[in-house]
Design an enzyme around this catalytic site. Structure first.
Site, PDB file in Angstrom:
ATOM      1  N   LYS A 201      32.981  51.098  16.863  1.00  0.00           N
ATOM      2  CA  LYS A 201      33.049  50.375  18.087  1.00  0.00           C
ATOM      3  C   LYS A 201      31.457  49.842  18.188  1.00  0.00           C
ATOM      4  CE  LYS A 201      33.210  50.106  22.980  1.00  0.00           C
ATOM      5  NZ  LYS A 201      33.522  51.029  24.201  1.00  0.00           N
ATOM      6  N   LYS A 255      37.250  48.533  16.633  1.00  0.00           N
ATOM      7  CA  LYS A 255      36.810  47.474  17.919  1.00  0.00           C
ATOM      8  C   LYS A 255      35.451  46.555  18.002  1.00  0.00           C
ATOM      9  CE  LYS A 255      36.830  48.369  23.019  1.00  0.00           C
ATOM     10  NZ  LYS A 255      36.664  49.282  23.705  1.00  0.00           N
TER      11      LYS A 255
END
Ligand code: PBG
Length: 329
Positions: A201, A255
């Site tokens: 992330k 992400k």
């Protein structure tokens, strides 16, 4: 490896007709490829628009059956719950995360009672919807503390598992949390609860509209660079995933999505595990606003989503998930 030579070989031959293009298609999307994020809020019979995310709403818990019925009708395998917590319930340590009467717990109780295993429910493990400073963990002089935060995340995970969560999705980026959460789940009788680790992330500006949706935007102090990944790096993504796989992650999330297709491909090729891509709020808002202003046509949605599949993603978290049939028509 290129075999063949013009003019005996003409690649445009197979592109000439639609039936032929369909015949040789390498990637496609089905409802099984999608996870629908749902924002939940307090109150009764409430469906509240989110300014920065056109056509996305926050729902009160009693409205969830409409959303879930629709997700089932569309054939989606899983939804992801995100709470928009009232400001007065937020504090420095995110206590509300451990309240068994909080929004996520009540949503889990309702969904699992009504729908059993008809649909999977995934929940974020992180403190940012609950902290007054908007960070994913405890802070000391601006630094997010690792081990102290992990201790709370273990409790948050166990609570969500007890409420019926099928897939725990730690999105906090603390070191070592997957192993600790797995250990505690196993010890407490939740051997079959899955973990989808947001192993990769990035500290990204594409999360802006989401922070608006969960109400942490105005509160967020500073940025998340001391725990989320530096977008200049990709070797580091491999190290993150390797650690989480060893610690017991069942699936991995990358992400944001579109700016990180190389990372999706890298992880898939190196680990051969289920990889999910998150088409985040900023990607969603840019596409939606571009379409509604007439700057680009709506096929950009399909084009973006297919790119995740081409890169190797097994499924995609997308705010379009429940409307794709209409959008793609
Ligand atoms: C927080 C969390 C974020 C998103 C999902 N979980 C935001 C953040 O890390 O600040 C972003 C999702 C999106 O932008 O759509 N743990």
């Amino acid at each position: 490896m290129i075999i063949g030579k013009y003019p005996s070989l003409r690649l445009r031959r197979s592109r000439k007709n639609d039936w032929s293009r369909r015949l040789i298609e390498e990637n496609n999307l089905t409802p099984n490829d999608f996870i629908l994020p749902i924002f939940i809020k307090n109150g009764k019979n409430s469906k509240q628009p989110i300014k920065s995310m056109p056509d996305v709403y926050r729902y009160s818990i009693d409205r969830l059956p409409y959303v879930i019925d629709n997700a089932l009708k569309k054939g989606l395998p899983m939804v992801a719950l995100f709470p928009s917590t009232e400001t007065k319930k937020k504090d420095l340590v995110g206590s509300e995360a451990l309240n068994d009467d909080n929004l996520v717990c009540n949503a889990l109780k309702l969904i699992k009672k009504k729908y059993k295993n008809e649909i999977g429910v995934m929940c974020d493990v992180a403190l940012d919807p609950y902290t007054s400073h908007g960070h994913d963990g405890l802070r000391n002089s601006g630094y997010v503390l690792n081990d102290e935060t992990v201790n709370i995340l273990i409790k948050q995970s166990l609570l969500q598992a007890q409420m019926g969560c099928d897939v725990l999705a730690p999105s906090d980026m603390m070191d070592g949390r997957i192993g600790e959460i797995r250990k505690s789940l196993d010890k407490n009788g939740f051997k079959m609860t899955q973990i989808l680790s947001y192993a990769v992330k990035y500290a990204s500006s594409f999360y802006g509209p989401f922070r608006d949706a969960v109400g942490s935007k105005g509160q967020l102090k500073g940025d998340k660079k001391n725990y989320q990944m530096d977008f200049r790096n990709s070797d580091e993504a491999i190290r993150e995933v390797a650690l989480d796989v060893k610690e017991g992650a069942d699936m991995i999330m990358v992400k944001p999505g579109l700016p990180y297709l190389d990372i999706i491909k890298l992880i898939k090729e190196n680990f051969k595990i289920p990889v999910m891509a998150y088409q985040v709020s900023g990607e969603y808002s840019l596409l939606s606003n571009g379409i509604s202003k007439g700057l680009i046509d709506k096929n950009v949605i399909l084009e973006s989503l297919i790119s995740f599949k081409r890169a190797g993603a097994n499924a995609i978290v997308s705010y379009y998930a429940d409307r794709l049939d209409k959008i793609l028509k």
